[in-house]
Write a protein that holds these residues in place. Sequence first.
Motif, mmCIF file in Angstrom:
data_model
loop_
_atom_site.group_PDB
_atom_site.id
_atom_site.type_symbol
_atom_site.label_atom_id
_atom_site.label_comp_id
_atom_site.label_asym_id
_atom_site.label_seq_id
_atom_site.Cartn_x
_atom_site.Cartn_y
_atom_site.Cartn_z
ATOM 1 N N MET A 205 0.852 -1.189 0.000
ATOM 2 C CA MET A 205 0.000 0.000 0.000
ATOM 3 C C MET A 205 0.884 1.235 0.000
ATOM 4 O O MET A 205 1.850 1.307 0.748
ATOM 5 N N ILE A 206 0.565 2.161 -0.844
ATOM 6 C CA ILE A 206 1.339 3.389 -0.943
ATOM 7 C C ILE A 206 0.758 4.397 0.052
ATOM 8 O O ILE A 206 -0.437 4.676 0.041
ATOM 9 N N SER A 207 1.609 4.924 0.920
ATOM 10 C CA SER A 207 1.177 5.880 1.935
ATOM 11 C C SER A 207 1.740 7.255 1.614
ATOM 12 O O SER A 207 2.905 7.388 1.223
ATOM 13 N N ALA A 208 0.908 8.262 1.764
ATOM 14 C CA ALA A 208 1.318 9.649 1.522
ATOM 15 C C ALA A 208 1.062 10.466 2.779
ATOM 16 O O ALA A 208 0.127 10.193 3.547
ATOM 17 N N TYR A 209 1.882 11.504 2.954
ATOM 18 C CA TYR A 209 1.873 12.269 4.192
ATOM 19 C C TYR A 209 1.866 13.764 3.877
ATOM 20 O O TYR A 209 2.199 14.186 2.770
ATOM 21 N N THR A 210 1.509 14.549 4.869
ATOM 22 C CA THR A 210 1.553 15.996 4.710
ATOM 23 C C THR A 210 2.988 16.487 4.853
ATOM 24 O O THR A 210 3.860 15.787 5.386
ATOM 25 N N GLY A 211 3.213 17.711 4.428
ATOM 26 C CA GLY A 211 4.532 18.305 4.602
ATOM 27 C C GLY A 211 4.916 18.411 6.069
ATOM 28 O O GLY A 211 6.080 18.218 6.438
ATOM 29 N N THR A 212 3.933 18.703 6.919
ATOM 30 C CA THR A 212 4.204 18.790 8.353
ATOM 31 C C THR A 212 4.655 17.440 8.895
ATOM 32 O O THR A 212 5.604 17.358 9.701
ATOM 33 N N GLN A 213 4.011 16.365 8.475
ATOM 34 C CA GLN A 213 4.412 15.037 8.923
ATOM 35 C C GLN A 213 5.832 14.703 8.475
ATOM 36 O O GLN A 213 6.603 14.085 9.217
ATOM 37 N N VAL A 214 6.176 15.105 7.267
ATOM 38 C CA VAL A 214 7.529 14.844 6.774
ATOM 39 C C VAL A 214 8.553 15.614 7.594
ATOM 40 O O VAL A 214 9.605 15.082 7.981
ATOM 41 N N ARG A 215 8.261 16.870 7.888
ATOM 42 C CA ARG A 215 9.210 17.662 8.682
ATOM 43 C C ARG A 215 9.371 17.085 10.090
ATOM 44 O O ARG A 215 10.477 17.064 10.640
ATOM 45 N N GLY B 34 16.071 7.899 4.687
ATOM 46 C CA GLY B 34 16.366 7.462 6.043
ATOM 47 C C GLY B 34 15.384 7.903 7.096
ATOM 48 O O GLY B 34 15.648 7.734 8.297
ATOM 49 N N ILE B 35 14.249 8.461 6.708
ATOM 50 C CA ILE B 35 13.235 8.893 7.679
ATOM 51 C C ILE B 35 11.991 8.013 7.615
ATOM 52 O O ILE B 35 11.006 8.275 8.308
ATOM 53 N N GLU B 36 12.041 6.981 6.803
ATOM 54 C CA GLU B 36 10.839 6.222 6.471
ATOM 55 C C GLU B 36 10.224 5.529 7.690
ATOM 56 O O GLU B 36 9.011 5.268 7.707
ATOM 57 N N GLU B 37 11.029 5.212 8.692
ATOM 58 C CA GLU B 37 10.513 4.531 9.881
ATOM 59 C C GLU B 37 9.885 5.498 10.884
ATOM 60 O O GLU B 37 9.353 5.048 11.909
ATOM 61 N N ASN B 38 9.929 6.780 10.611
ATOM 62 C CA ASN B 38 9.457 7.774 11.575
ATOM 63 C C ASN B 38 8.029 8.246 11.315
ATOM 64 O O ASN B 38 7.553 9.168 11.987
ATOM 65 N N PHE B 39 7.363 7.632 10.364
ATOM 66 C CA PHE B 39 5.999 8.050 10.038
ATOM 67 C C PHE B 39 4.993 7.207 10.797
ATOM 68 O O PHE B 39 5.231 6.034 11.105
ATOM 69 N N GLN B 40 3.824 7.795 11.046
ATOM 70 C CA GLN B 40 2.747 7.061 11.698
ATOM 71 C C GLN B 40 1.550 7.001 10.754
ATOM 72 O O GLN B 40 1.655 6.420 9.683
ATOM 73 N N ARG B 41 0.445 7.590 11.117
ATOM 74 C CA ARG B 41 -0.775 7.473 10.309
ATOM 75 C C ARG B 41 -0.675 8.311 9.038
ATOM 76 O O ARG B 41 -0.467 9.526 9.107
ATOM 77 N N PRO B 42 -0.828 7.701 7.871
ATOM 78 C CA PRO B 42 -0.724 8.484 6.634
ATOM 79 C C PRO B 42 -1.918 9.401 6.439
ATOM 80 O O PRO B 42 -3.022 9.138 6.929
ATOM 81 N N ALA B 43 -1.677 10.469 5.692
ATOM 82 C CA ALA B 43 -2.767 11.381 5.355
ATOM 83 C C ALA B 43 -3.612 10.834 4.217
ATOM 84 O O ALA B 43 -4.800 11.173 4.089
ATOM 85 N N LEU B 44 -3.030 9.986 3.398
ATOM 86 C CA LEU B 44 -3.727 9.427 2.236
ATOM 87 C C LEU B 44 -3.038 8.123 1.877
ATOM 88 O O LEU B 44 -1.814 8.006 1.975
ATOM 89 N N ARG B 45 -3.830 7.141 1.450
ATOM 90 C CA ARG B 45 -3.265 5.869 1.024
ATOM 91 C C ARG B 45 -3.782 5.512 -0.362
ATOM 92 O O ARG B 45 -4.860 5.948 -0.765
ATOM 93 N N ARG B 46 -2.998 4.727 -1.058
ATOM 94 C CA ARG B 46 -3.395 4.246 -2.389
ATOM 95 C C ARG B 46 -3.198 2.741 -2.443
ATOM 96 O O ARG B 46 -2.137 2.227 -2.097
ATOM 97 N N LEU B 47 -4.222 2.037 -2.874
ATOM 98 C CA LEU B 47 -4.118 0.592 -3.049
ATOM 99 C C LEU B 47 -3.285 0.293 -4.283
ATOM 100 O O LEU B 47 -3.553 0.829 -5.368
ATOM 101 N N ASP B 48 -2.265 -0.563 -4.123
ATOM 102 C CA ASP B 48 -1.536 -1.042 -5.298
ATOM 103 C C ASP B 48 -2.064 -2.427 -5.667
ATOM 104 O O ASP B 48 -3.021 -2.931 -5.062
ATOM 105 N N ASP B 49 -1.478 -3.044 -6.675
ATOM 106 C CA ASP B 49 -2.001 -4.315 -7.170
ATOM 107 C C ASP B 49 -1.988 -5.397 -6.093
ATOM 108 O O ASP B 49 -2.889 -6.242 -6.034
ATOM 109 N N ALA B 50 -0.960 -5.392 -5.248
ATOM 110 C CA ALA B 50 -0.895 -6.396 -4.180
ATOM 111 C C ALA B 50 -2.046 -6.211 -3.200
ATOM 112 O O ALA B 50 -2.640 -7.197 -2.734
#
Length: 531
Positions: A1-11, A217-233
């Motif tokens: 599943m592809i997860s997307a985040y806000t700019g604030t979450q990334v910072r 190198g920040i990928e493990e620091n995210f929690q709840r995504p702002a938006l998700r996209r279903l991929d084929d899997a």
Amino acid sequence: MISAYTGTQVRHAEEPLLAAGLGDVLMQRAAHGLAVAVIREINARGLRVYGSSVTVLTGKGNNGGDGLYAAAFLAARGMRTTAILTSDSAHPQALAAFERAGGRVRHLTEVAPGELAADAARADVVIDAVLGTGAKGGLRGSAAALIAAIADARTGGACPGFVVACDLPSGVDADTGAVAQPVLPADLTVTFGAAKAGLLADPGADFSGRVEVAPIGIEENFQRPALRRLDDADIAALLPHPERRAHKYSRGVLGVVAGSADYPGAAVLACRGALAAGVGMVRYLGPPEVADLVRQSCPEVVCSTGAVADNRVQAWLVGSGMGPGDHEQLQRARDAVESGLPVVADAGALPALPDALAPHVVLTPHAGELAALLQRLGGDEDRAAVEAGTLAAVRRAAALTGATVLLKGATTLVAAPAGDVFGQSDGTPWLATAGSGDVLAGVIGALLAQLGSDVEHFGKAGVEPGARWAAVAALGAALHGKAGRAASDACLGGPIAAGGIADSLPHVWGKVSTLSNGGIRKRNSHSQPLR
């Protein structure tokens, strides 16, 4: 599943590394990912890296620093590099590295935007690194004039090069996808650490091109995504599969309240969509003349003119092809919602439903219908406002109604009242055809009938209980989009009619289903393409 985040979450995800003094390391990683993606794109287009030209448009912040470091890396690979500084300053270390690599620096404050734009438009690669995730309000002054002039020069395809956005196109809001013009449309966006929600929602997605994520190198620091996209899997994992001893009732029964004397075809298309999406049985309720047409087109459907309470089903589809004068059908739609069963409510049913609903009711408006719904609930949004801020609008509608809301569009967004959002962009512009939404409603209705009571199924697929109704709707949107694309591809990319979407759906279903049980392999490289 592809997860997307806000700019604030990334910072926030970057904060631990910044506190540890690793800010320059993050920038170097981002720049390396950007440069590698540019080289990959050059190779994919059959061009030579050595001797090709790249122009990087840089702002004064870290986004400009990312672009300058990337351009320095490209210069070391033999590319002819030019940096256009859109501000009176630039990231000092990155600018020094760029100049040491032999890059040429030009200052927007010293040269007219038109002249610089003409030169930039002729480059093999243009990197947009003016504004980053923290910017609000878009470009201003001479920087805006420069971007507008480059965009104008590229209109019509006269310029052979391509545009790469650094993290996101300047002027696209990272959180919402809202756009502050002018924006230079990108062919490729290389975004760092995680996808930004604004890149996967319209209208931001219109300017983002293909999106790739470069890990930093920040990928493990995210929690709840702002938006998700279903991929084929994810789609393969969520698809229902009948058990060996299944029968038509155990596979789900969908009740359909759709169509009218004015729009009888909507009922036919909704039933065809449902049948193609694997439901065990469809029961149709509606006017006798519409029921006759349904019988002729779909002899599998059981038709009657009875009441909602007299029919035993697992879910309802209501609203397709109904108008304000179809009083009997609208009452059936209200009865279906009051039954407590999962419901997909489309088109004509939307104005007739109560203001307060529940998450198992899936509303499927287009932008105009969503604007009307929001106005009914006290808002002042018109269609243009909804289209300019689709993510905010669909979230607001879900919060106000308590329903799951699916906003149809080039990117279809699905919002749960608890805040979860899915965004699917699996289709083709040829899906914008009469009756396409009726087929989509049928597909979602069929999935609700098959999956609505199976909470455990969603848990195994990584979907939380509060998001399962939105996940069902997103699954339906993904299948509908893929079926439309497959139907168009069968016509060598040509136009399709709504019936062709339903015809293609079983093949698409089977093709995606074969990817389950480990058949999907995620790309093991520096960047992962999102679409």
